[in-house]
Design an enzyme around this catalytic site. Structure first.
Site, PDB file in Angstrom:
ATOM      1  N   SER A   1     -16.159 -61.868   8.156  1.00  0.00           N
ATOM      2  CA  SER A   1     -16.378 -60.627   8.581  1.00  0.00           C
ATOM      3  C   SER A   1     -17.317 -59.712   7.632  1.00  0.00           C
ATOM      4  O   SER A   1     -18.285 -59.363   8.531  1.00  0.00           O
ATOM      5  CB  SER A   1     -15.705 -60.492   9.794  1.00  0.00           C
ATOM      6  OG  SER A   1     -14.532 -59.581   9.326  1.00  0.00           O
TER       7      SER A   1
ATOM      8  N   LYS B   1     -16.497 -51.087   4.933  1.00  0.00           N
ATOM      9  CA  LYS B   1     -16.978 -52.075   6.095  1.00  0.00           C
ATOM     10  C   LYS B   1     -16.698 -51.169   6.967  1.00  0.00           C
ATOM     11  O   LYS B   1     -15.629 -50.274   7.750  1.00  0.00           O
ATOM     12  CB  LYS B   1     -15.616 -52.637   6.188  1.00  0.00           C
ATOM     13  CG  LYS B   1     -16.063 -54.251   7.311  1.00  0.00           C
ATOM     14  CD  LYS B   1     -15.333 -55.153   6.466  1.00  0.00           C
ATOM     15  CE  LYS B   1     -15.531 -55.846   8.489  1.00  0.00           C
ATOM     16  NZ  LYS B   1     -14.146 -57.595   7.969  1.00  0.00           N
TER      17      LYS B   1
ATOM     18  N   SER C   1     -11.390 -63.269   6.098  1.00  0.00           N
ATOM     19  CA  SER C   1     -13.010 -61.981   6.450  1.00  0.00           C
ATOM     20  C   SER C   1     -13.608 -61.252   5.002  1.00  0.00           C
ATOM     21  O   SER C   1     -14.000 -60.608   4.641  1.00  0.00           O
ATOM     22  CB  SER C   1     -12.545 -61.207   7.439  1.00  0.00           C
ATOM     23  OG  SER C   1     -12.732 -61.622   8.585  1.00  0.00           O
TER      24      SER C   1
END
Lengths: 94, 488
Positions: free
Chosen positions: B154, B79, B178
């Protein structure tokens, strides 16, 4: 309900410039979000309770000097929007 | 031998690498080819690293020299809010568009030491704020199963990368769901470990009392392999815990459930009756519970009296912490600077130009709940209720070993469906925020599916366990049998 003046005050504290369009949409969105979180006021709580999570507690360590290598210093300085030699450059304050 | 990405797990890939069926370079190349083929449409990656093959070569050398671990040569996606030295780390924000990480996050150092191969950095909601990846400053990530739908967020890019076989596993961060919600939307496994289990040194802070890093994987076993490598105490993150923190040091959790005994499953029925929950989600959930019952697990109905306050407590504490953490972006030391008429106005201009609307909304909301006159009514009160919610869970864990709920109230929704109404988006987090508020570990495992417009969409089951008891998540999670997707 939040007024435009209150919103401007928050933006001033948070150091964010807001356009008129921002203010219009934010007051509307704030009303819906605050309307939701205001339900919390109905919950009976004793306010001395601390919201501590699990077994996590303060961890302290002795202060110490860490010497940064010249390469790492260069890397850090390179990430600044503006630098002059070994310094991060910002606008004059005084 | 030909590499069939769809059938690989970390364990299987490792065995093939060790047997010499294919090399790490060949494996990495297969993933890079798949990315080239698919990611134009999906947009899981913000950048694919040019040096991935170099890392794979080093991994092959480790294998040759007999120094390989389970993750040596395994291609992983990261990420974009986790730092890899020398690479751009933008958190999908314009604020950090050209920001190069100056050091490795602890999780990156640990994975690199094992010889894992980093394929690239994945798309996300800006600074991890959102539930759909629609808040990325660089465009939305599409759900690989139905590109008209979101991949969740997310950590949507990481979930989509694993689901589309564009990575064998991935790392994400989870502040209110997330990792788990995008895992649920994309049909993969996603784990949020116990608060403190994984060092956050080198991950961009969002809500510091809530954030955890965790893995995405195709199987529960793979998630465990990743956790075992990235977990552990770290002098650089004072909140990290050791294996002994929550148990007696003999691998047993607090209540002393020894090996062999089946976990008792708690279900908070009173929290699952709201009309905001999709019917198909509840059906898949109920089927899972029945299948556990058939396997001889004891199911107990539990009461979590204050759980309905979780989401509102979260939407006070999280913005408060966001407003503090985002203060570091001042246009002075790193990141974007936009000139104003003086030094102070530089802040205002830089922050307006660098942050997207959701980030600004949360900073202002946090400033509001922390401002004098409101502090007691909101922040203090929220912390007190947070404690009550945590006590409810700890109480429930006296009689059950794990708690099950759906991961998300719906399957993946359409791109644009919830963007106009922040409140509708926030409600997505209803089941996931509790694990962050309480610090408990929770995993999302695919447990079923539903047909929507001719496409089979996955549904996730969320399992929560005691602090430090990820083992129960793995042992129970392994038992979830799902009609969704291929068997791996």
């Amino acid at each position: 309900m939040i007024t435009v003046t209150e919103l401007e005050k928050l933006a001033e504290l948070a150091r964010i410039k807001l356009t008129d369009d921002d203010k219009r949409s934010l007051t509307k969105e704030f009303d819906s979000i605050l309307g939701y979180i205001d339900q919390l006021k109905k919950v009976e709580v004793s306010l001395d309770a601390e919201g501590r999570v699990g077994a996590v507690k303060n961890v302290v360590r002795a202060d110490g000097v860490i010497v940064t290598s010249p390469e790492d210093r260069e890397r850090l300085l390179d990430e600044a929007p503006q630098r002059i030699g070994e310094f991060v450059a910002v606008k004059k304050i005084l | 031998m030909p590499i069939k990405l769809g059938e690989l797990t970390i364990k299987k890939a490792h065995d093939h690498l060790m047997k010499g069926d294919f090399t790490a370079v060949e494996l990495t190349r297969a993933y890079l080819d798949e990315i080239k083929k698919k990611d134009g449409e999906i947009h899981a990656y913000l950048e694919v690293f040019g040096d991935a093959l170099d890392a794979a070569k080093r991994a092959d050398q480790m294998i040759e020299e007999g120094r390989a671990g389970l993750l040596t040569g395994i291609p992983i996606a990261i990420k974009d809010n986790i730092l890899i030295k020398g690479k751009i780390a933008s958190a999908a924000s314009k604020m950090l568009e050209d920001h190069h990480a100056t050091y490795d996050a602890t999780v990156i150092a640990k994975l690199a030491q094992q010889g894992a191969v980093f394929l690239g950095r994945t798309n996300m909601d800006e600074f991890a704020m959102g539930g759909s990846t629609e808040n990325s400053a660089y465009g939305v990530t599409k759900n690989p199963l139905d590109p008209t739908r979101v991949a969740g967020g997310s950590s949507g890019g990481s979930a989509a990368a694993v689901a589309a076989n564009m990575a064998l596993a991935a790392l994400g961060s989870d502040t209110g769901g997330s990792i788990r919600q995008p895992a649920s939307f994309c049909g993969v496994v996603g784990l949020k470990p116990t608060y403190g289990r994984v060092s956050r040194y080198g991950v961009m802070a969002m809500g510091s009392s809530l954030d955890q890093i965790g893995p995405f994987a195709k199987t529960v076993g793979d998630a465990k392999i990743l956790l075992d490598v990235i977990k552990g105490k770290d002098a650089k993150d004072g909140t990290t815990i050791g294996d002994e923190t929550y148990n007696d040091g003999k691998g047993r959790s607090e209540n002393g459930r020894g090996g062999g005994k089946k976990a008792v499953i708690g279900v908070p029925r009173h929290f699952l009756s709201g009309d905001g929950i999709d019917k198909a989600v509840m059906e898949a959930f109920d089927e899972s519970i029945v299948s556990f019952e058939k396997k001889g697990y004891e199911i107990k109905e539990i009461k979590l009296p204050n759980i309905s306050y979780s989401l509102l407590v979260y939407y006070i504490i999280m913005p408060a912490e966001v407003s503090a953490n985002m203060a570091r972006f001042d246009g002075m030391r790193f990141g974007l600077r936009k000139e104003g008429e003086n030094g102070i106005r530089d802040y205002f201009e830089s922050r307006r130009a660098g942050f997207g609307s959701e980030v600004i909304r949360r900073i202002l909301l946090g400033t509001y709940v922390l401002s004098s006159g409101y502090y007691d009514a909101y922040y203090n009160r929220a912390n007190a209720v947070r404690k009550m919610i945590t006590d409810d869970f700890l109480g429930a864990f006296k009689s059950v070993d794990v708690i099950m709920t759906p991961t998300a109230p719906s399957p993946a929704f359409r791109i644009g469906e919830k963007t106009a109404d922040p409140m509708a988006m926030y409600l997505e987090d209803i089941f996931t925020v509790t694990a962050n508020l309480t610090g408990l570990p929770a995993i999302s495992v695919p447990c079923g599916s539903t047909m929507r417009d001719g496409v089979e969409l996955p549904i996730g089951l969320q399992i929560t366990a005691r602090h430090g008891d990820e083992e129960s998540l793995f042992s129970v999670g392994e038992e979830v049998r799902c009609s969704f997707g291929e068997e791996v």
